[in-house]
Design a protein around this motif. Structure first.
Motif, PDB file in Angstrom:
ATOM      1  N   THR A  37       2.122   1.586  -3.527  1.00 32.92           N
ATOM      2  CA  THR A  37       1.553   2.161  -4.462  1.00 32.92           C
ATOM      3  C   THR A  37       1.392   3.765  -3.945  1.00 32.92           C
ATOM      4  O   THR A  37       0.974   4.518  -4.995  1.00 32.92           O
ATOM      5  N   PHE A  38       1.282   4.161  -2.694  1.00 30.68           N
ATOM      6  CA  PHE A  38       1.154   5.528  -2.111  1.00 30.68           C
ATOM      7  C   PHE A  38       2.407   6.182  -2.998  1.00 30.68           C
ATOM      8  O   PHE A  38       2.155   7.439  -3.729  1.00 30.68           O
ATOM      9  N   GLN A  64      -5.206   8.037 -10.613  1.00 29.54           N
ATOM     10  CA  GLN A  64      -5.655   7.218  -9.195  1.00 29.54           C
ATOM     11  C   GLN A  64      -6.296   5.833  -9.810  1.00 29.54           C
ATOM     12  O   GLN A  64      -6.301   4.752  -8.889  1.00 29.54           O
ATOM     13  N   ALA A  65      -6.766   6.011 -10.722  1.00 31.71           N
ATOM     14  CA  ALA A  65      -7.491   4.675 -11.380  1.00 31.71           C
ATOM     15  C   ALA A  65      -6.482   3.711 -11.636  1.00 31.71           C
ATOM     16  O   ALA A  65      -6.404   2.571 -11.273  1.00 31.71           O
ATOM     17  N   TYR A  66      -5.221   4.205 -12.230  1.00 24.38           N
ATOM     18  CA  TYR A  66      -4.177   3.304 -12.530  1.00 24.38           C
ATOM     19  C   TYR A  66      -3.380   2.714 -11.238  1.00 24.38           C
ATOM     20  O   TYR A  66      -3.380   1.653 -11.109  1.00 24.38           O
ATOM     21  N   THR A  67      -3.210   3.846 -10.118  1.00 23.32           N
ATOM     22  CA  THR A  67      -2.401   3.316  -9.195  1.00 23.32           C
ATOM     23  C   THR A  67      -3.721   2.459  -8.193  1.00 23.32           C
ATOM     24  O   THR A  67      -3.045   1.448  -7.400  1.00 23.32           O
ATOM     25  N   GLY A  68      -4.944   2.549  -8.164  1.00 23.85           N
ATOM     26  CA  GLY A  68      -5.532   1.910  -7.608  1.00 23.85           C
ATOM     27  C   GLY A  68      -5.977   0.307  -8.216  1.00 23.85           C
ATOM     28  O   GLY A  68      -6.711  -0.241  -7.554  1.00 23.85           O
ATOM     29  N   GLY A  69      -5.223   0.160  -9.437  1.00 28.47           N
ATOM     30  CA  GLY A  69      -5.280  -1.130  -9.974  1.00 28.47           C
ATOM     31  C   GLY A  69      -6.785  -1.335 -10.748  1.00 28.47           C
ATOM     32  O   GLY A  69      -7.200  -2.496 -11.066  1.00 28.47           O
ATOM     33  N   VAL A  70      -7.223  -0.106 -11.227  1.00 26.86           N
ATOM     34  CA  VAL A  70      -8.496  -0.215 -11.938  1.00 26.86           C
ATOM     35  C   VAL A  70      -8.324  -0.702 -13.324  1.00 26.86           C
ATOM     36  O   VAL A  70      -7.141  -0.214 -14.184  1.00 26.86           O
ATOM     37  N   LEU A  88      -6.464  10.091 -14.724  1.00 28.14           N
ATOM     38  CA  LEU A  88      -6.764   8.708 -14.623  1.00 28.14           C
ATOM     39  C   LEU A  88      -5.701   8.143 -13.741  1.00 28.14           C
ATOM     40  O   LEU A  88      -5.526   6.923 -13.599  1.00 28.14           O
ATOM     41  N   ALA A  98       1.030  -0.989  -0.002  1.00 21.90           N
ATOM     42  CA  ALA A  98       0.083   0.005  -0.175  1.00 21.90           C
ATOM     43  C   ALA A  98       0.968   1.372   0.031  1.00 21.90           C
ATOM     44  O   ALA A  98       0.467   2.296  -0.767  1.00 21.90           O
ATOM     45  N   ASP A 115       1.741   6.552  -6.571  1.00 24.88           N
ATOM     46  CA  ASP A 115       0.410   7.802  -6.995  1.00 24.88           C
ATOM     47  C   ASP A 115       1.300   9.021  -6.783  1.00 24.88           C
ATOM     48  O   ASP A 115       0.729  10.009  -7.627  1.00 24.88           O
ATOM     49  N   GLU A 123       1.892  -3.842  -6.691  1.00 27.01           N
ATOM     50  CA  GLU A 123       0.730  -4.551  -6.706  1.00 27.01           C
ATOM     51  C   GLU A 123       0.469  -4.503  -8.392  1.00 27.01           C
ATOM     52  O   GLU A 123       1.069  -3.991  -8.797  1.00 27.01           O
ATOM     53  N   ARG A 124      -0.930  -4.897  -8.250  1.00 27.75           N
ATOM     54  CA  ARG A 124      -1.199  -5.233  -9.901  1.00 27.75           C
ATOM     55  C   ARG A 124      -1.715  -3.824 -10.313  1.00 27.75           C
ATOM     56  O   ARG A 124      -2.683  -3.220  -9.939  1.00 27.75           O
ATOM     57  N   TYR A 125      -1.199  -3.630 -11.712  1.00 28.06           N
ATOM     58  CA  TYR A 125      -1.659  -2.251 -12.108  1.00 28.06           C
ATOM     59  C   TYR A 125      -1.783  -2.631 -13.662  1.00 28.06           C
ATOM     60  O   TYR A 125      -1.053  -3.269 -14.267  1.00 28.06           O
TER      61      TYR A 125
END
Lengths: 266, 269, 383
Positions: free
Chosen positions: B64-65, B228-234, B226, B61, B68, B143-145
């Protein structure tokens, strides 16, 4: 002294004439006003939010005004070639730079006066408590911070182009608290050489958060039980130390600026 | 120069002068050593990387932070570079009185503006490329991106540069340079907050729909972000959503550029 | 040429006039933040060394509010945020201490404040598929509500919830030792600069007892955060929770209004419907509350992986929330329409999921007509 005052007045008049200062102050006041009009769930007595937003806007808007105003004083004089007739008169470069500094500080004072009037009116309107002593100290320390920023902007504007000087000044202002906490936090993690570097950074760079009393001003409230304030005004020795600390940096930056200004070919 | 003849340049004849102006702007940017600003931003990334190296990354996490944060700063800084470049173009030319010789050449005002717009976008893209080297490449990816989400994020950023540059050129024709930069920065970075604030204030009142429509005239740059969408794994956004966002950028850029050309043609220099 | 220019100008003007259609359309196609929205991720990243160094500087509103909440409840004092909601829920403690560089351990450390012997990082990882034995926590309305609260808030927030502006917690937290981000004088290498920082910034010796202040002062931040980001579901949830905790009808109605705004902006966020149900129960509007719980259950079941396993978009907190929504629906159905209706509803929910042990247990209880389900006596516990 009269020459210093004349130059300072011309800086202030120019800043006011260009209306930029007004618009920045008005835009900031608009933001504060917008925040004041929001009904927060019909709850009364909520004041920390208002204080935090207002003081933040006040500080940031004034700091940016000071950085921009100070950084462009010298480059513009050179670019527009208005410095030549000025220096042809019996005005020393020290007087010239002092006048510029005084003008920038007057502009900062002008900003704070406008902001304060609105902030205090809002505080009265909302009926929220404000620790007057802390607020007065906040304003005083902010002015010292503006002095450091103004002299730093002079120096930067003599070292690099205008945009870079403004950007670096603004970035340093914005990240100064991160820098301070980073240095303090990672000290335990580094070796002997790293420790020396961090200590040097702490001493050589002005720690701008030390001039920011806004957090205490925001969180100062009368405790229901007992009636004392959660935070009280700083004592005189601390204020004196902070004044001396700011004055040292302002003097060093002003001195270096003067040195570079004297060496700058006309 | 005839204002009418310059209004909308014919495509074939207009391309070369536009390219020439764009090239001149880029060269001037390099000559004036404006990459100092870029270097300052890069220094921030280096400091961040150094701190991350020292304190370590405790868990995915946090990784990812940092990713991001790095990407968000890439976006903010490159948008800032685009904004600063575009907002300075006309005021600097006017102040240095270099606009007259430029317009004395067979270059229409429309072509001049288009060239400056193109150059500003190019500078932004270049800045984004450099920032990505500093802010994305070394950042931990624990994480997964989705790579395609990142690609979409980058394309939308370029679209955002087009809008920023066009808006900055337009507003620079009315507003003093420094003030313009401050106001533009507020719009670029805070427009979604302002829009949300206004819409929420009007919610539940008779003016709700009117305010929603009127706030649609404020450019909302959050639609181009986008990260946060990328770093959130969306997963990548759908084709329709993505195209709609690009269309939004195209429409805004066209409107602002057209307005800028219209105003510039009627302005005495 | 003039005509062409005029047509082009007219076209640009027309384009401008109709341009709001695009953002209006885009506002219906929002993109979520993925796993970044989860509570665990927020806690982990904000408690990291890197985040601590950044202070209040954050790039997203959710993290900014997270930090602000911590600061406001402590009169602005910046304590090290090594927060673990689950650990707090279980032990009532906050584990907060300065992370130490490599090589720093119990054998080398002389600082009595350091807790070397229990570096417990609970990950809120209790396995819901096998939590048959832990059923006391889900067999009453009050317990379910507590569970939802614990997933949503920290112990500090729950403690401060009842305070009014100006009030502080009356008791000392002698069991806590929480380091401040600003160093104590003994540990500070910065000399007079450290001294000045401790004077200028809100700071208290971390060895002194903590005093928490009212959380209502945070409400404007939640209001502003949801205004600027209407997809900030957690902002709506916590804001409504603070308001409901004021325990006045006026504020509970405000909480309802706020959560309904959240639902209008995020119709598929099942937690918002769950919170709406809780608020309506507090207002004694049980029939509407049941509708909300059932809506939450329906939406949540549709979003839940059939086996309930955790993943990027489904966390243990989501599982707790869906458990609460389903069981509350069943319990209220039982209390208002009788055992048979509740059993029918429970079986209907169960048929839509591969596994769901808490519901299995409730179904078994409901199937035994002579035996009251455990916790039935508490079923009408007021929230």
């Amino acid at each position: 002294m009269r020459a210093v005052w004349l130059i300072a007045r011309s800086v202030l008049v120019e800043a006011v004439r260009r209306k930029e200062i007004y618009v920045i102050v008005l835009a900031s006041l608009g933001l504060i006003g917008a925040v004041m009009t929001v009904d927060f769930f019909r709850l009364e007595g909520l004041s920390k939010f208002y204080r935090e937003i207002a003081l933040k806007i006040m500080g940031v808007a004034t700091a940016l005004t000071v950085i921009v105003l100070a950084a462009r004083q010298l480059p513009r004089e050179f670019e527009a070639r208005t410095i030549y007739p000025l220096l042809a008169k019996p005005i020393s470069r020290t007087t010239f730079l002092l006048g510029k500094l005084l003008g920038v500080m007057l502009a900062a004072g002008f900003c704070f006066t406008l902001f304060s009037a609105v902030f205090l009116a809002g505080t009265l309107y909302l009926g929220s408590g404000l620790h007057a002593g802390l607020y007065a100290q906040y304003l005083y320390l902010q002015m010292i911070q503006m002095l450091v920023l103004a002299t730093m902007a002079f120096l930067l504007s003599l070292l690099m182009n205008l945009d870079a000087a403004i950007t670096l000044g603004a970035v340093f202002y914005a990240l100064s608290s991160v820098l301070m906490s980073a240095v303090s936090y990672i000290y335990d993690w580094v070796g002997a050489v790293g420790k020396v570097v961090l200590l040097a950074l702490t001493i050589l760079l002005p720690q701008l958060p030390l001039f920011d009393l806004s957090e205490k001003t925001v969180h100062a409230e009368r405790v229901t039980l007992g009636g004392e304030w959660t935070w009280t005004a700083l004592d005189a020795p601390t204020m004196a130390m902070l004044t001396a600390y700011g004055a040292v940096f302002a003097a060093v930056y002003f001195g270096l600026s003067l040195l570079l200004f004297r060496r700058k070919p006309l | 120069m005839s204002t009418d003849s310059a209004a909308i340049p014919a495509p074939e004849s207009s391309l070369r002068p536009v390219a020439l102006v764009a090239r001149a702007v880029v060269l001037e940017t390099v000559r004036r050593r404006e990459f100092y600003v870029l270097a300052i931003f890069m220094g921030i990334f280096l400091a961040g990387a150094l701190i991350a190296e020292i304190v370590g990354i405790e868990n995915p996490a946090t990784g990812t932070f940092i990713l991001d944060l790095g990407l968000s700063l890439c976006v903010v800084f490159s948008q800032l570079v685009t904004l600063l470049t575009a907002a300075r173009q006309i005021p600097d030319e006017l102040e240095a009185r270099t606009l007259h010789p430029l317009l004395a050449k067979p270059v229409s005002r429309g072509q001049c503006l288009m060239g400056k717009w193109l150059a500003s976008v190019f500078v932004g893209v270049f800045a984004l490329g450099v920032m990505l080297l500093m802010g994305w490449v070394p950042a931990p990816k624990m994480e997964r991106y989705y790579d395609l989400t990142l690609l979409q994020a980058l394309v939308l950023q370029v679209a955002a540069f087009c809008v920023i540059a066009a808006l900055a050129l337009l507003s620079s024709l009315f507003i003093p340079k420094m003030l313009n930069m401050v106001l533009l920065a507020i719009i670029v970075f805070k427009s979604s907050t302002i829009i949300g604030f206004l819409q929420a204030r009007a919610a539940g009142t008779a003016l709700e729909d009117v305010v929603r429509w009127l706030t649609g005239y404020i450019p909302d740059f959050s639609h181009f972000n986008l990260v946060q969408a990328y770093t959130g794994g969306v997963e990548p956004v759908g084709f329709e959503t993505f195209t709609l966002r690009l269309a939004y950028a195209a429409v805004l850029s066209t409107i602002y550029l057209a307005a800028a050309v219209w105003v510039f043609n009627r302005r005495t220099v | 040429m003039k005509a062409t220019a005029r047509v082009a100008s007219a076209a640009a003007l027309a384009l401008f006039l109709v341009s709001p259609i695009l953002p209006l359309q885009l506002s219906t196609q929002t993109v979520g933040g993925g796993r970044g929205d989860s509570v665990e991720a927020a806690e982990q990243r904000n408690a990291s060394a890197f985040a601590i160094i950044l202070g209040e500087f954050r790039t997203n509103v959710s993290d900014m509010i997270f930090i602000k909440t911590e600061r406001y409840l402590d009169s602005g004092i910046a304590y090290l945020p090594h927060i673990n909601t689950d650990a707090m829920a279980q032990s009532g403690e906050i584990e907060t201490r300065r992370r130490q560089p490599a090589g720093h351990d119990a054998t080398t450390c002389t600082d009595p404040s350091h807790h070397h012997d229990h570096d417990h990082d609970h990950d809120h990882d209790h396995d819901h598929a096998t939590s048959e034995t832990d059923h006391e926590s889900t067999d009453s309305v009050a317990a379910l509500q507590r569970q939802v609260e614990q997933g949503l808030t920290t112990a500090k927030m729950r403690e401060a919830a009842a305070l009014k502006p100006g009030e502080t917690t009356g008791h000392d937290h002698t069991h806590e030792f929480v380091d401040t981000i600003i160093r104590t004088a003994e540990k500070d290498f910065r000399g007079f600069i450290g001294h000045l920082e401790r004077r200028v910034k809100p700071w208290r010796d971390p060895r002194l007892p903590h005093r928490h202040t009212a959380g209502t002062e945070l409400l404007p931040w939640y209001r502003l955060a949801t205004m600027s980001n209407p997809q900030f579901v957690r902002g709506y949830l916590i804001g409504a929770w603070w308001l409901k905790k004021q325990r006045t009808e006026e504020q509970t109605l405000e909480a309802l209004k706020f959560i309904e705004e959240g639902i209008a902006n995020n119709p598929n966020a099942f937690q918002l419907h769950l919170m709406r149900g809780h608020i309506l129960r507090a207002l004694k509007r049980d029939a509407e509350a049941l509708q909300s719980f059932r809506r939450a259950a329906d939406l949540g079941i549709a979003q839940r992986p059939p086996d309930g396993k955790e993943g990027p978009t489904w966390t243990s907190y989501n599982e707790d929330d869906i458990t609460a929504a389903i069981l509350l629906s069943v319990f209220i159905e039982r209390d208002t329409k009788g055992r048979e209706a509740a059993l029918t509803l429970a079986r209907e929910y169960r048929s839509r999921m591969e596994t769901f042990p808490p519901l299995d247990r409730v179904i078994r209880s409901l199937e035994q007509p002579t035996q009251t389900p455990q916790g039935n006596a508490n079923a009408s516990d007021s929230p």
